[in-house]
Design an enzyme around this catalytic site. Structure first.
Site, PDB file in Angstrom:
ATOM      1  N   GLN A  75      -4.900  -2.005   9.678  1.00 27.96           N
ATOM      2  CA  GLN A  75      -4.719  -3.293   9.010  1.00 27.96           C
ATOM      3  C   GLN A  75      -5.250  -4.425   9.903  1.00 27.96           C
ATOM      4  O   GLN A  75      -4.952  -4.488  11.095  1.00 27.96           O
ATOM      5  CB  GLN A  75      -3.225  -3.507   8.698  1.00 27.96           C
ATOM      6  CG  GLN A  75      -2.914  -4.740   7.870  1.00 27.96           C
ATOM      7  CD  GLN A  75      -3.486  -4.693   6.443  1.00 27.96           C
ATOM      8  OE1 GLN A  75      -3.645  -3.626   5.868  1.00 27.96           O
ATOM      9  NE2 GLN A  75      -3.792  -5.841   5.892  1.00 27.96           N
ATOM     10  N   ASP A  91     -11.339   2.089   3.904  1.00 26.00           N
ATOM     11  CA  ASP A  91     -11.574   0.642   3.742  1.00 26.00           C
ATOM     12  C   ASP A  91     -13.051   0.353   3.479  1.00 26.00           C
ATOM     13  O   ASP A  91     -13.409  -0.730   3.022  1.00 26.00           O
ATOM     14  CB  ASP A  91     -11.186  -0.099   5.028  1.00 26.00           C
ATOM     15  CG  ASP A  91      -9.808  -0.748   4.950  1.00 26.00           C
ATOM     16  OD1 ASP A  91      -9.372  -1.088   3.839  1.00 26.00           O
ATOM     17  OD2 ASP A  91      -9.198  -0.923   6.027  1.00 26.00           O
ATOM     18  N   LYS A 105       0.841  -1.202   0.000  1.00 26.50           N
ATOM     19  CA  LYS A 105       0.000   0.000   0.000  1.00 26.50           C
ATOM     20  C   LYS A 105       0.876   1.252   0.000  1.00 26.50           C
ATOM     21  O   LYS A 105       0.600   2.221  -0.725  1.00 26.50           O
ATOM     22  CB  LYS A 105      -0.947  -0.011   1.212  1.00 26.50           C
ATOM     23  CG  LYS A 105      -2.034  -1.083   1.091  1.00 26.50           C
ATOM     24  CD  LYS A 105      -2.845  -1.298   2.374  1.00 26.50           C
ATOM     25  CE  LYS A 105      -3.759  -2.505   2.216  1.00 26.50           C
ATOM     26  NZ  LYS A 105      -4.483  -2.876   3.448  1.00 26.50           N
TER      27      LYS A 105
HETATM   28  N1  GUN Z   1      -6.672  -7.334   5.965  1.00 29.74           N
HETATM   29  C1  GUN Z   1      -6.916  -8.034   4.840  1.00 29.74           C
HETATM   30  N2  GUN Z   1      -7.500  -7.246   3.918  1.00 29.74           N
HETATM   31  C2  GUN Z   1      -7.628  -6.032   4.481  1.00 29.74           C
HETATM   32  C3  GUN Z   1      -8.163  -4.807   4.010  1.00 29.74           C
HETATM   33  O1  GUN Z   1      -8.654  -4.663   2.890  1.00 29.74           O
HETATM   34  N3  GUN Z   1      -8.098  -3.770   4.888  1.00 29.74           N
HETATM   35  C4  GUN Z   1      -7.590  -3.893   6.121  1.00 29.74           C
HETATM   36  N4  GUN Z   1      -7.603  -2.814   6.932  1.00 29.74           N
HETATM   37  N5  GUN Z   1      -7.093  -5.023   6.594  1.00 29.74           N
HETATM   38  C5  GUN Z   1      -7.110  -6.083   5.762  1.00 29.74           C
END
Ligand code: GUN
Length: 292
Positions: A96, A119, A52
């Site tokens: 996350q 998200d 990211k």
């Molecule tokens: N863990 C796995 N996929 C995601 C996601 O799209 N966002 C977040 N915050 N954690 C994750």
């Protein structure tokens, strides 16, 4: 059979985001700023957050990663979230997942200001999505819709079977595909579904998001179906530098010849999810979903 190239679509979308950011900055606006909070040292989470961060740099966003130790208390994390909610220099942020067991993920998700919830996990955003109102869409379903759009895959009137009812993939995917504009007839299958094989075999479009490696086999797929594979199970491998390889939820080699379109793993849905997060962050910076 066409192999859906998520890397190509992601690159094209990233390049148009980068162009837009360059225009914003040239006009005197600040570049969008995304913050990611990472608690603990889960290897997969560190990799995702690293991707990211890299993508932010590529499209010209500002990016900050807040790394907190695994022992961080829930109260401390909630304080951090409260600070980001009111920080005018932060357009959007994510925490996350998964979080260490002593922290309630639901409490954390609900503590995020929906206006900064890029998200799209906050109930306000999921509620708005279900009502067909502007909202931040969760990254994986949104990425899948972008792939369908890019390849001009017809969805209206098609029977789409989504396997898996998670809050972040299966349920939003089923809901979005049923909405006006996509117009699918949707069946949402899960671990308690009766006659799962027969249901999947009746699908024009299959979205496999149950998290079981190579679950979908050739006998479950109708000739000419579109198959979207969301699975990413890591298995040990002595053939790769990292020591592991990724398997999808679809037994690719036997299913692919039956399909009109199929996403590979890796290189299908995966690269799209980060682009969706970038799109949401750009929307946050522009106040598109929640105008002031
Ligand atoms: N863990 C796995 N996929 C995601 C996601 O799209 N966002 C977040 N915050 N954690 C994750």
């Amino acid at each position: 059979m066409t192999i859906i190239d998520g890397k190509e679509v992601a690159a094209a979308m990233k390049s148009s985001i980068a162009d837009e950011v360059a225009r914003m900055v040239a006009d005197g606006d600040k570049a969008p700023h995304l913050v990611a909070i990472l608690v603990g040292d889960d290897g997969a989470s560190q990799t995702y957050v690293g991707h990211k961060e890299k993508c932010c740099n590529e499209v010209g966003f500002r990016s900050t990663v807040v790394r907190l130790p695994g022992e961080t208390s829930e109260a401390e994390l909630l304080d951090r979230i409260a600070a980001l909610n009111t920080d005018p220099d932060v357009d959007g942020f994510i925490v996350q997942l998964p979080l260490p067991g002593h922290i309630s993920e639901q409490k954390v998700i609900e503590a995020i200001d929906p206006r900064k919830d890029v998200d799209g996990f906050h109930p306000v955003n999921t509620g708005r999505m279900i009502s067909g109102l502007p909202s931040y869409l969760p990254a994986t379903p949104d990425g899948i819709l972008s792939l369908l759009r890019y390849y001009g895959i017809e969805t209206a009137g098609k029977h789409c079977v989504v396997i898996g009812r998670s809050n972040i993939v299966g349920r939003p995917m089923a809901n979005l595909l049923s909405q006006k504009g996509w117009d699918c007839t949707v069946t949402l299958c899960h671990s308690r579904t009766a006659n799962l094989k027969e249901v999947v075999a009746s699908a024009d479009i299959v979205v496999a998001a149950l998290g079981k490696a190579e679950f979908v086999t050739a006998d479950m797929v109708k000739e000419g179906a579109v198959v979207i594979d969301v699975g990413i199970t890591r298995i040990p491998s002595d053939k790769t530098k990292s020591g592991w390889k990724l398997l999808g939820d679809v037994k690719y080699d036997e299913v692919a010849p039956r399909c009109s379109y199929i996403t590979p793993v890796p290189g299908g849905v995966g690269p799209m999810t980060i682009v969706s997060l970038m799109r949401n962050t750009l929307k946050a910076a522009k106040g598109e979903i929640y105008p002031e």
